[in-house]
Scaffold this active site. Structure first.
Site, PDB file in Angstrom:
ATOM      1  N   GLU A 129      -2.179   6.935   8.024  1.00  0.00           N
ATOM      2  CA  GLU A 129      -2.809   7.740   6.979  1.00  0.00           C
ATOM      3  C   GLU A 129      -3.895   8.603   7.614  1.00  0.00           C
ATOM      4  O   GLU A 129      -4.564   8.171   8.559  1.00  0.00           O
ATOM      5  CB  GLU A 129      -3.417   6.819   5.914  1.00  0.00           C
ATOM      6  CG  GLU A 129      -3.953   7.526   4.692  1.00  0.00           C
ATOM      7  CD  GLU A 129      -4.431   6.519   3.648  1.00  0.00           C
ATOM      8  OE1 GLU A 129      -3.636   6.159   2.765  1.00  0.00           O
ATOM      9  OE2 GLU A 129      -5.599   6.062   3.740  1.00  0.00           O
ATOM     10  N   ARG A 187      -7.551  -7.956  -8.846  1.00  0.00           N
ATOM     11  CA  ARG A 187      -8.332  -9.196  -8.948  1.00  0.00           C
ATOM     12  C   ARG A 187      -9.782  -8.847  -9.242  1.00  0.00           C
ATOM     13  O   ARG A 187     -10.151  -7.676  -9.269  1.00  0.00           O
ATOM     14  CB  ARG A 187      -8.264  -9.968  -7.626  1.00  0.00           C
ATOM     15  CG  ARG A 187      -8.692  -9.111  -6.435  1.00  0.00           C
ATOM     16  CD  ARG A 187      -8.794  -9.881  -5.154  1.00  0.00           C
ATOM     17  NE  ARG A 187      -8.887  -9.025  -3.975  1.00  0.00           N
ATOM     18  CZ  ARG A 187      -9.971  -8.402  -3.555  1.00  0.00           C
ATOM     19  NH1 ARG A 187     -11.112  -8.515  -4.227  1.00  0.00           N
ATOM     20  NH2 ARG A 187      -9.963  -7.644  -2.472  1.00  0.00           N
ATOM     21  N   LYS A 223       0.805  -1.222   0.000  1.00  0.00           N
ATOM     22  CA  LYS A 223       0.000   0.000   0.000  1.00  0.00           C
ATOM     23  C   LYS A 223       0.842   1.278   0.000  1.00  0.00           C
ATOM     24  O   LYS A 223       0.486   2.264  -0.644  1.00  0.00           O
ATOM     25  CB  LYS A 223      -0.955  -0.001   1.200  1.00  0.00           C
ATOM     26  CG  LYS A 223      -1.812  -1.263   1.324  1.00  0.00           C
ATOM     27  CD  LYS A 223      -2.526  -1.621   0.036  1.00  0.00           C
ATOM     28  CE  LYS A 223      -3.307  -2.918   0.184  1.00  0.00           C
ATOM     29  NZ  LYS A 223      -3.855  -3.388  -1.097  1.00  0.00           N
TER      30      LYS A 223
END
Length: 471
Positions: free
Chosen positions: A198, A290, A115
């Site tokens: 974050e 995906r 990430k």
């Protein structure tokens, strides 16, 4: 086109892939651990093989699955979602064995799988990101960096997804408490305990862009899905298209998603996720390399079979549709029918399904693998089925979903169906007044009302007695 595809997954998504393959004239091979020996997807595949060890680890055996595919004469493997679907080592093992991996190339998976690196890449090409950190080394560094960014903060796993390892902190004390917990959960879920911080938005919408890319540099986006109705960062209800976005913002987000895909040479179906605030500012969250659980609603509003598209791209076929050809028709809602008890903190519910009746009618679709007699196991995800509704207007699709939920019968285990019925009746939901805080803020009022509570067994029994007396 491929001759035989091994499906490295189970349950609902395995059955979904089998159906797509059958329509393309492709033979299928299923794998199963012992608890799934009598599962519906195992019966529907052309061939099925037991994988070991244990009830779970067999589905994660990278080289064992590839070797099985070779011995079974498969020329491709579809990973579904979860399990090995975002594991670059698995994709590489397939290619090394000269078996096509029905998903993006391993390098794309690597670049988007971590990430922090994905955030940095998005930022470098001009896509907005929330303020955040590199992987943190200790609590002292976390506190220092947290003060610089400002509370509230999210602790996130660098290799994470699905809300695992994610914690919200409103002050230094909660940050100190939650970091060890988040690291432990990340280690258990992903084998990587690294975390980062974050900035946390209080009431955003969680909006994701569906992209499709072939092996020849062609990339399109198929609109967006609003996944804001979630609990503990696990999605419950998804909507397409978003009620929030304007046409101009949709195009900006779609162009950003396409730009990111082209930057990493992406070559299959994928999803770029964003947070969108009340002013329609959007921020990159992550990319899922995906098929998504909620791909169904994009299929409903575009008429494009995403699973078949994945297979065709992996087989080397170019896209046959251009961006200007994409048309979003109506609205679609997906409800994840989970074996969980909303009245008991969504505790997973296991046991045998003693009665099952699925709804139908115009605009209703069910992707599931459950029938009467199905044994809900404790080893796997609680998802039983995905109930999908389509309507020409938002009002129509909400009413249609409410009707379908009211018809749906699953007995023997607790499910989320009664909660979803209440959500479809909620005025805020019907008006589109919701964010990622919706379940947290509304759960009690949804579950406990002054009216007759559909969760109350005594009410159900009383109604049954009255009905019987009339007969």
């Amino acid at each position: 086109m491929f001759n035989k595809v091994l499906i490295a997954n189970r349950g609902e998504i395995a059955l979904r892939i089998i159906r797509a393959c059958k329509e393309l004239g492709i033979r299928t091979v299923a794998i199963y651990c012992e608890p799934d020996a009598t599962a519906r997807y195992v019966k529907k595949a052309d061939e099925a093989y037991l994988v070991t060890p244990g009830p779970l680890r067999g589905y994660l055996n990278v080289y064992g699955i590839v070797e099985l595919a070779k011995n079974a004469g498969c020329d491709a493997i579809h990973p579904g979602y979860g399990f090995l679907s975002e594991n670059p080592q698995f994709a590489e093992a397939c290619l090394d064995a000269e078996i096509a991996f029905i998903g993006p190339n391993p390098e794309s998976i690597k670049k988007m799988g971590l990430k922090v690196e994905a955030r940095a890449l998005a930022k470098s090409i001009g896509i907005p990101v929330l303020p955040g950190t590199q992987p943190i080394k200790n609590i002292e560094d976390a506190i220092k960096l947290g003060k610089e960014i400002g509370f509230p903060l999210m602790i996130k796993a660098t290799a994470g997804g699905g809300g695992r390892g994610l914690r919200i902190c409103y002050d230094e004390e909660s940050l100190k408490r939650q970091i060890p917990v988040a690291m432990s959960e990340a280690k258990k879920a992903f084998g990587d305990e690294r975390i980062f911080l974050e900035k946390f938005l209080e009431r955003p919408h969680h909006v994701e862009i569906q992209i499709v890319a072939d092996k020849y540099g062609n990339v399109i986006y198929l609109g967006e899905r609003d996944c804001s109705i979630q609990r503990r960062h696990q999605k419950l209800i998804e909507i397409a298209p978003s009620l929030l976005l304007k046409k101009e913002v949709r195009q900006l987000m779609g162009d950003a998603a396409k730009k990111l895909a082209k930057t990493v040479n992406y070559d299959n179906v994928g999803t770029v996720e964003f947070l969108v605030d009340e002013s329609l500012n959007f921020y990159f969250l992550e990319m899922n390399t995906r098929i998504q659980v909620e791909h169904t609603i994009t299929e409903e509003i575009t008429g494009i079979d995403l699973v078949q598209t994945m297979i065709k791209i992996a087989a080397g076929q170019p896209l046959t549709i251009k961006q200007e050809d994409v048309c979003l028709d109506g609205y679609s809602i997906q409800c994840r029918i989970n074996a969980e008890d909303p009245l008991n903190d969504f505790l997973p519910s296991t046991g045998v399904v003693t009665s099952y009746y699925s709804p139908g009618g115009f605009g209703i679709r069910i992707d599931g693998h459950v029938t009467e007699g199905y044994n809900v196991q404790p080893y796997y995800d609680s998802l039983l089925a995905k109930l999908v509704a389509w309507g020409k207007t938002w009002d129509e699709v909400v009413r249609r979903m409410h009707r379908a939920l009211s018809e749906y019968v699953i007995r023997g285990v607790k499910t989320t169906i009664p909660l979803y019925i209440k959500i479809m009746e909620d005025e805020d939901f019907k008006k589109g007044n919701f964010s990622t805080k919706y379940i947290e803020e509304k759960l009690n009022s949804l579950l406990y009302t002054e009216e007759k509570d559909p969760f109350d067994l005594s009410v159900i029994l009383s109604a049954a007695i009255v009905a019987h007396s009339r007969v």
